[in-house]
Design an enzyme around this catalytic site. Structure first.
Site, PDB file in Angstrom:
ATOM      1  N   CYS A  35     -13.658   9.297   2.133  1.00 31.97           N
ATOM      2  CA  CYS A  35     -15.060   9.034   1.800  1.00 31.97           C
ATOM      3  C   CYS A  35     -15.341   9.594   0.406  1.00 31.97           C
ATOM      4  O   CYS A  35     -14.580  10.385  -0.127  1.00 31.97           O
ATOM      5  CB  CYS A  35     -15.974   9.730   2.815  1.00 31.97           C
ATOM      6  N   ARG A  69     -12.250   4.560  -3.882  1.00 31.00           N
ATOM      7  CA  ARG A  69     -11.659   5.310  -2.764  1.00 31.00           C
ATOM      8  C   ARG A  69     -11.631   4.476  -1.486  1.00 31.00           C
ATOM      9  O   ARG A  69     -11.006   4.878  -0.505  1.00 31.00           O
ATOM     10  CB  ARG A  69     -12.423   6.600  -2.530  1.00 31.00           C
ATOM     11  N   TRP A 124     -15.816   5.809   4.675  1.00 38.96           N
ATOM     12  CA  TRP A 124     -14.632   5.091   5.152  1.00 38.96           C
ATOM     13  C   TRP A 124     -14.524   5.444   6.645  1.00 38.96           C
ATOM     14  O   TRP A 124     -14.216   6.589   6.983  1.00 38.96           O
ATOM     15  CB  TRP A 124     -13.396   5.543   4.385  1.00 38.96           C
ATOM     16  N   ASN A 157     -16.975  14.360   4.319  1.00 38.63           N
ATOM     17  CA  ASN A 157     -15.690  13.671   4.208  1.00 38.63           C
ATOM     18  C   ASN A 157     -14.712  14.448   5.075  1.00 38.63           C
ATOM     19  O   ASN A 157     -14.685  15.676   5.039  1.00 38.63           O
ATOM     20  CB  ASN A 157     -15.208  13.648   2.746  1.00 38.63           C
ATOM     21  N   GLY A 158     -13.906  13.743   5.873  1.00 37.09           N
ATOM     22  CA  GLY A 158     -12.905  14.417   6.693  1.00 37.09           C
ATOM     23  C   GLY A 158     -13.065  14.041   8.158  1.00 37.09           C
ATOM     24  O   GLY A 158     -13.742  13.070   8.494  1.00 37.09           O
ATOM     25  N   GLU A 197       9.686  -0.544  -2.848  1.00 36.17           N
ATOM     26  CA  GLU A 197       8.428  -0.449  -3.615  1.00 36.17           C
ATOM     27  C   GLU A 197       7.915  -1.825  -3.986  1.00 36.17           C
ATOM     28  O   GLU A 197       6.716  -2.108  -3.874  1.00 36.17           O
ATOM     29  CB  GLU A 197       8.645   0.418  -4.851  1.00 36.17           C
ATOM     30  N   LYS A 200       4.267  -3.223  -2.862  1.00 38.40           N
ATOM     31  CA  LYS A 200       3.260  -3.719  -3.815  1.00 38.40           C
ATOM     32  C   LYS A 200       2.772  -5.097  -3.394  1.00 38.40           C
ATOM     33  O   LYS A 200       1.587  -5.375  -3.379  1.00 38.40           O
ATOM     34  CB  LYS A 200       3.850  -3.801  -5.230  1.00 38.40           C
ATOM     35  N   GLU A 235       0.697  -5.003  -0.009  1.00 37.95           N
ATOM     36  CA  GLU A 235      -0.584  -4.276   0.024  1.00 37.95           C
ATOM     37  C   GLU A 235      -1.662  -4.953  -0.813  1.00 37.95           C
ATOM     38  O   GLU A 235      -2.839  -4.713  -0.581  1.00 37.95           O
ATOM     39  CB  GLU A 235      -0.428  -2.823  -0.387  1.00 37.95           C
ATOM     40  N   HIS A 250      23.128  -7.317   8.588  1.00 33.94           N
ATOM     41  CA  HIS A 250      22.922  -6.630   9.877  1.00 33.94           C
ATOM     42  C   HIS A 250      21.596  -7.029  10.511  1.00 33.94           C
ATOM     43  O   HIS A 250      21.021  -6.268  11.283  1.00 33.94           O
ATOM     44  CB  HIS A 250      22.991  -5.110   9.654  1.00 33.94           C
ATOM     45  N   LYS A 274      -7.633   4.741  -1.369  1.00 42.61           N
ATOM     46  CA  LYS A 274      -6.824   5.278  -2.467  1.00 42.61           C
ATOM     47  C   LYS A 274      -6.154   6.569  -2.054  1.00 42.61           C
ATOM     48  O   LYS A 274      -5.030   6.845  -2.430  1.00 42.61           O
ATOM     49  CB  LYS A 274      -7.680   5.536  -3.699  1.00 42.61           C
TER      50      LYS A 274
HETATM   51  C1  AGP Z   1       0.733   2.881  -2.826  1.00 46.48           C
HETATM   52  O1  AGP Z   1       0.488   1.692  -3.598  1.00 46.48           O
HETATM   53  C2  AGP Z   1      -0.311   3.102  -1.778  1.00 46.48           C
HETATM   54  N1  AGP Z   1      -1.601   3.065  -2.303  1.00 46.48           N
HETATM   55  C3  AGP Z   1       0.004   4.285  -0.897  1.00 46.48           C
HETATM   56  O2  AGP Z   1       1.239   3.997  -0.281  1.00 46.48           O
HETATM   57  C4  AGP Z   1       0.119   5.679  -1.572  1.00 46.48           C
HETATM   58  O3  AGP Z   1       1.273   5.722  -2.381  1.00 46.48           O
HETATM   59  C5  AGP Z   1       0.264   6.728  -0.458  1.00 46.48           C
HETATM   60  O4  AGP Z   1      -0.905   6.697   0.319  1.00 46.48           O
HETATM   61  C6  AGP Z   1       0.490   8.149  -0.995  1.00 46.48           C
HETATM   62  O5  AGP Z   1      -0.612   8.553  -1.761  1.00 46.48           O
HETATM   63  P1  AGP Z   1      -0.454   9.878  -2.703  1.00 46.48           P
HETATM   64  O6  AGP Z   1       0.573   9.551  -3.723  1.00 46.48           O
HETATM   65  O7  AGP Z   1      -1.824  10.084  -3.281  1.00 46.48           O
HETATM   66  O8  AGP Z   1      -0.023  10.995  -1.807  1.00 46.48           O
END
Ligand code: AGP
Length: 609
Positions: free
Chosen positions: A2, A27, A74, A98-99, A482, A486, A489, A505, A604
């Site tokens: 949040c 966020r 959130w 937040n939390g 990775e 990308k 997501e 496999h 984020k």
């Molecule tokens: C990556 O594109 C994502 N947004 C997500 O996997 C991110 O890398 C992961 O949540 C870790 O976040 P951090 O690097 O802030 O710990």
């Protein structure tokens, strides 16, 4: 997850709160609200959905007040709705949070027996009634906050104001970030620095258990017994505009193109070319401690876990050091065989990821030395680590991590060089050779960025596909992971990253003319094997998109399309291939008409598990 903003001062708080919430949108959120205190009255305005809905409500029914708090929610407890949006109210006070309050059910039952009626599905409302119950028994807002902390279990950052204490905001944190700062117009608080940058660059990151009192003229930070604490003021040199888009269509494209500068900034002042050594003063570890580390552990989540996997190949090949890499959520609940004096490296852009933080705390509890590679200055992970390497990326706003990934790998390159020189595995001359390679990387990334038009053409051909397979070997196996992350997501296309040698496999059963296969194929010692894998997918009519070295004519013959990157030492290829795959994912997502900066369901920073 949040976003929190607060202001108390001479000006009308409404524009400060709304603008602050706009800078926190990245966020991730599903509802928003503000509360203002004016003339002995508190006005609360909340809405579900995007911030623009809240703005329209505020315009239709403008409120005055020079003390206010705001929130982007959130959802963790209770569906996204106006009713569950913050601020939440109890009697004469309102608060934002937040939390996650882990014992909110028992607290809710206790408060209901005291006569409190709950109107939302949130855990947050428990805090509001808890504070009110203490204030009803004579506590000030600050004392009530301190008392409530004893009852609350879980993670929280809270900001509250009340009618009986005008011109005051009280805020506290445990496990979630909070930052405060002030200027001549008043005092500000937020869940991260981004919304403060237009007001002040001098900020204080609160620590767990701190209670801060904000008034128009000062900010006091208080300890457990009400004593005044001195907290370090940090100067944030991120240019406020750095959080703007800088002429790009969105933050993600801007941040992809910022990567040459990130490499320059992350290297700046951190090496001595004459001696061929890295210079990492914040490492806070002696050469002996580094040498004594029996094992190196790297723990992270998501993209940061992928950079950790790159680190494994790097450390084992460059300095012959065994490395165990783990996902934060797995490490924290296993019985990891980590021992005293092992080196535990936590990698995190935000420095607030709950699972990585918990893993680092567990490692510390078991006596390991904790080094964090983080981007956010003063983040919880940074402040709880023994040593730090900051990736100097500036704010990474887009949810999809790109430049932070590059910064993390540069930090790992510096650390590998440092350990290699300290352990005398690398000579000064070899150190200088690696530094020549590192400092040449910005130019090489620029070369990859110039391939954007070619990559966009590939996206135009395949953006409508429903499944992709990404293959890589060795240090580029994590790059295949990775690249797939990308794509999935931000484009919502199902994509899997796989070690190329694993394809037979199982995954090869998926391969057909409808599944583009992206192959990372540098001319390294595994090249022939990778080309064989590539031939196998072509034999099943799958379109092959290859990323290989400039001048590699053979690849051209066995792939449908090839993107040629500068030929570099195999250990230096991850960033170059990653940039190409970022651009591919970006253009596919744009062609699919999606919000690349704020993908659905994602936040984020995952500050709760
Ligand atoms: C990556 O594109 C994502 N947004 C997500 O996997 C991110 O890398 C992961 O949540 C870790 O976040 P951090 O690097 O802030 O710990």
């Amino acid at each position: 997850m949040c976003g929190i903003i607060g202001y108390v001062g001479e000006e009308n708080a409404t524009p400060v709160l709304i603008e602050g919430l706009k800078r926190l949108e990245y966020r991730g959120y599903d509802s928003a609200g503000i509360a203002l205190l004016h003339g002995g009255e508190i006005s609360v305005t909340r809405s579900a959905g995007k911030l623009v809905n809240l703005e329209q409500l505020v315009e239709r029914n403008p409120q005055n007040g020079s003390t206010g708090i705001g929130h982007t929610r959130w959802a963790t407890h209770g569906r996204p709705s106006e009713q569950n949006a913050h601020p939440h109210r109890s009697g004469n006070l309102v608060l934002v949070h937040n939390g996650i309050i882990e014992n909110f059910i028992s607290l809710k039952h206790r408060l209901e027996t005291e006569g409190y009626r709950f109107v939302s599905e949130t855990d947050t409302e428990v805090i509001a009634h808890l504070l009110e119950s203490y204030m009803k028994n004579g506590c000030s807002l600050q004392e009530a906050m301190r008392a409530a902390e004893v009852d609350l279990h879980g993670s929280y950052a809270v900001a509250a104001l009340c009618v009986t204490e005008p011109d005051v905001i009280v805020t506290t944190r445990s496990g979630c970030p909070l930052v405060v700062g002030r200027n001549e117009q008043g005092s500000f608080l937020a869940s991260d620095v981004t919304p403060l940058l237009v007001h002040t660059r001098e900020v204080v990151f609160l620590e767990d258990g701190d209670i801060a009192l904000l008034t128009p003229s000062q900010i006091s930070v208080l300890g457990a017994n009400g004593e005044e604490l001195t907290r370090e003021t940090v100067t944030i040199d991120w240019d406020a505009e750095a959080a703007e888009k800088g002429g790009y269509d969105n933050f993600m494209l801007k941040e992809i193109h910022e990567q040459p500068q990130v490499i320059v900034d992350t290297l700046r002042g951190r090496y001595n070319y004459e001696t061929g050594e890295a210079d990492l003063p914040d490492l806070a570890m002696t050469a002996e401690e580094l040498i004594a580390a029996r094992r190196i552990w790297i723990v992270a989540c998501g993209t940061s876990w992928h950079s950790g996997l790159v680190g494994k190949y790097l450390f084992e090949e460059m300095i012959r050091k065994p490395v165990q890499v783990d996902i934060g959520s797995e490490f924290r609940y296993r019985e990891p065989m980590i021992q005293k004096d092992d080196l535990f490296i936590a990698i995190s852009q935000s420095g607030e990821t709950a699972d990585t933080l918990a893993a680092a705390r567990e490692a510390k509890r078991r006596g390991a030395r904790v080094l964090s590679i983080v981007n956010v200055v003063g983040s919880t992970m940074a402040r709880e680590s023994d040593g730090i390497i900051y990736t100097r990326c500036g704010p990474e706003i887009s949810v999809a991590s790109t430049k932070a990934f590059t910064g993390q790998i540069m930090a790992l390159y510096l650390l590998a060089l440092h350990v290699g020189r300290v352990r005398e595995l690398l000579s000064a001359e070899e150190g200088r050779w690696w530094l020549d390679q590192y400092t040449a990387l910005p130019g090489r990334v620029e070369s990859v960025l110039k391939l954007e038009p070619e990559i966009k053409k590939i996206a135009e051909k395949y953006y409508s596909k429903s499944n992709f397979l990404y293959l890589g070997r060795g240090i580029n196996y994590p790059i295949a992971l990775e690249g797939a992350l990308k794509l999935k997501e931000i484009s919502y296309i199902h994509a899997e990253g796989y070690a190329a040698g694993e394809m037979k496999h199982g995954p090869i059963a998926l391969v057909d003319e409808n599944m583009p296969v992206v192959v990372v194929a540098p001319r390294d010692r595994l090249y022939e094997k990778t080309v064989n894998n590539l031939m196998e997918v072509r034999a099943r009519s799958a379109p092959v998109i290859a990323f290989g070295f400039e001048g590699d004519e053979e690849l051209q013959r066995v792939a449908d399309v090839v993107i040629h990157i500068p030929a570099v030492h195999p250990l230096l290829t991850p960033i170059l291939f990653a940039v190409g795959l970022q651009l591919l994912a970006y253009h596919v997502a744009v062609l699919r008409g999606l919000d690349v900066d704020r993908p659905r369901n994602l936040a984020k920073s995952v500050t709760v598990e």
